[in-house]
Design a protein around this motif. Structure first.
Motif, PDB file in Angstrom:
ATOM      1  N   THR A  58       0.849  -1.085   0.087  1.00 50.35           N
ATOM      2  CA  THR A  58      -0.038   0.010   0.029  1.00 50.35           C
ATOM      3  C   THR A  58       1.106   1.173   0.037  1.00 50.35           C
ATOM      4  O   THR A  58       1.872   1.172   0.778  1.00 50.35           O
ATOM      5  N   LEU A  79       0.892   5.073   0.581  1.00 48.61           N
ATOM      6  CA  LEU A  79       0.198   6.152   1.174  1.00 48.61           C
ATOM      7  C   LEU A  79       1.104   7.859   0.979  1.00 48.61           C
ATOM      8  O   LEU A  79       2.096   7.719   1.001  1.00 48.61           O
ATOM      9  N   SER A  80       0.138   8.742   1.200  1.00 50.95           N
ATOM     10  CA  SER A  80       0.955   9.740   1.195  1.00 50.95           C
ATOM     11  C   SER A  80       1.411  10.269   2.595  1.00 50.95           C
ATOM     12  O   SER A  80       1.000  10.130   3.723  1.00 50.95           O
ATOM     13  N   GLY A 119      -1.467  11.139   4.752  1.00 52.82           N
ATOM     14  CA  GLY A 119      -1.874   9.714   5.127  1.00 52.82           C
ATOM     15  C   GLY A 119      -2.816   8.927   4.159  1.00 52.82           C
ATOM     16  O   GLY A 119      -3.259   7.951   4.392  1.00 52.82           O
ATOM     17  N   PRO A 125      -4.312   7.217   0.897  1.00 54.24           N
ATOM     18  CA  PRO A 125      -4.089   6.133   0.153  1.00 54.24           C
ATOM     19  C   PRO A 125      -3.578   6.697  -1.372  1.00 54.24           C
ATOM     20  O   PRO A 125      -4.419   7.646  -1.678  1.00 54.24           O
ATOM     21  N   ARG A 152      -2.528   0.812  -4.591  1.00 52.83           N
ATOM     22  CA  ARG A 152      -2.285  -0.486  -3.865  1.00 52.83           C
ATOM     23  C   ARG A 152      -1.603  -1.404  -4.992  1.00 52.83           C
ATOM     24  O   ARG A 152      -2.142  -1.442  -6.432  1.00 52.83           O
ATOM     25  N   TRP A 210      -7.532   3.900  -4.704  1.00 53.70           N
ATOM     26  CA  TRP A 210      -8.506   3.885  -3.862  1.00 53.70           C
ATOM     27  C   TRP A 210      -9.588   4.916  -4.373  1.00 53.70           C
ATOM     28  O   TRP A 210      -9.346   6.159  -4.779  1.00 53.70           O
ATOM     29  N   ALA A 220      -3.778  13.233  -1.926  1.00 54.97           N
ATOM     30  CA  ALA A 220      -2.494  13.254  -1.326  1.00 54.97           C
ATOM     31  C   ALA A 220      -2.189  14.604  -0.989  1.00 54.97           C
ATOM     32  O   ALA A 220      -1.339  14.789  -0.174  1.00 54.97           O
TER      33      ALA A 220
END
Length: 93
Positions: free
Chosen positions: A31, A33-34, A38, A40, A43, A58, A93
Motif C-alpha cells: 500500500t 500512502l501520502s 496519510g 491512500p 495498492r 482508492w 495526497a
C-alpha cells in the motif's frame, strides 16, 4: 522476485524521486500512502509473473480498478512511473 526485493525497489523509486510516499507491506501486496496526509495513493499486488503487479487505486471506499478497462497489470518499473505521473492517484495526497 522476493517480497523484500520488490519493497526495496518501490522504496528506492520513492527516494530517487524526492520521497513523500509511505510504503507498507500488507496482506498480498503493498500500500502506498501520502506521507503528508496519510491518504491512500495506490495498492500494488504482485502477480504470478515475478516482475508484474496489479495496480489498484482508492475510490474513497475501497481499492478498485485503476483504469477504465479494469485492473492495470504491468511491470513494476512501469507501474511506479504510471503512479508518479497520473494525477488521479494524487487527488487526496
Amino acid at each position: 522476485m522476493s517480497a523484500d526485493a520488490m519493497l526495496k525497489r518501490i522504496e528506492g523509486f520513492n527516494q530517487a524521486h524526492g520521497g513523500g510516499v509511505i510504503v507498507r507491506k500488507a496482506a498480498r501486496g503493498y500500500t502506498l500512502l501520502s506521507e503528508r496526509t496519510g491518504a491512500p495513493i495506490a495498492r500494488l499486488r504482485p502477480t504470478d509473473n515475478s516482475d508484474t503487479v496489479q495496480v489498484l487505486w482508492w475510490n474513497g471506499e475501497r481499492w478498485g480498478a485503476s483504469g477504465p478497462f479494469g485492473i492495470a497489470i504491468m511491470a513494476l518499473d512501469r507501474v511506479l512511473d504510471y503512479i508518479a505521473n497520473e494525477p488521479d492517484f494524487w487527488i487526496n495526497a
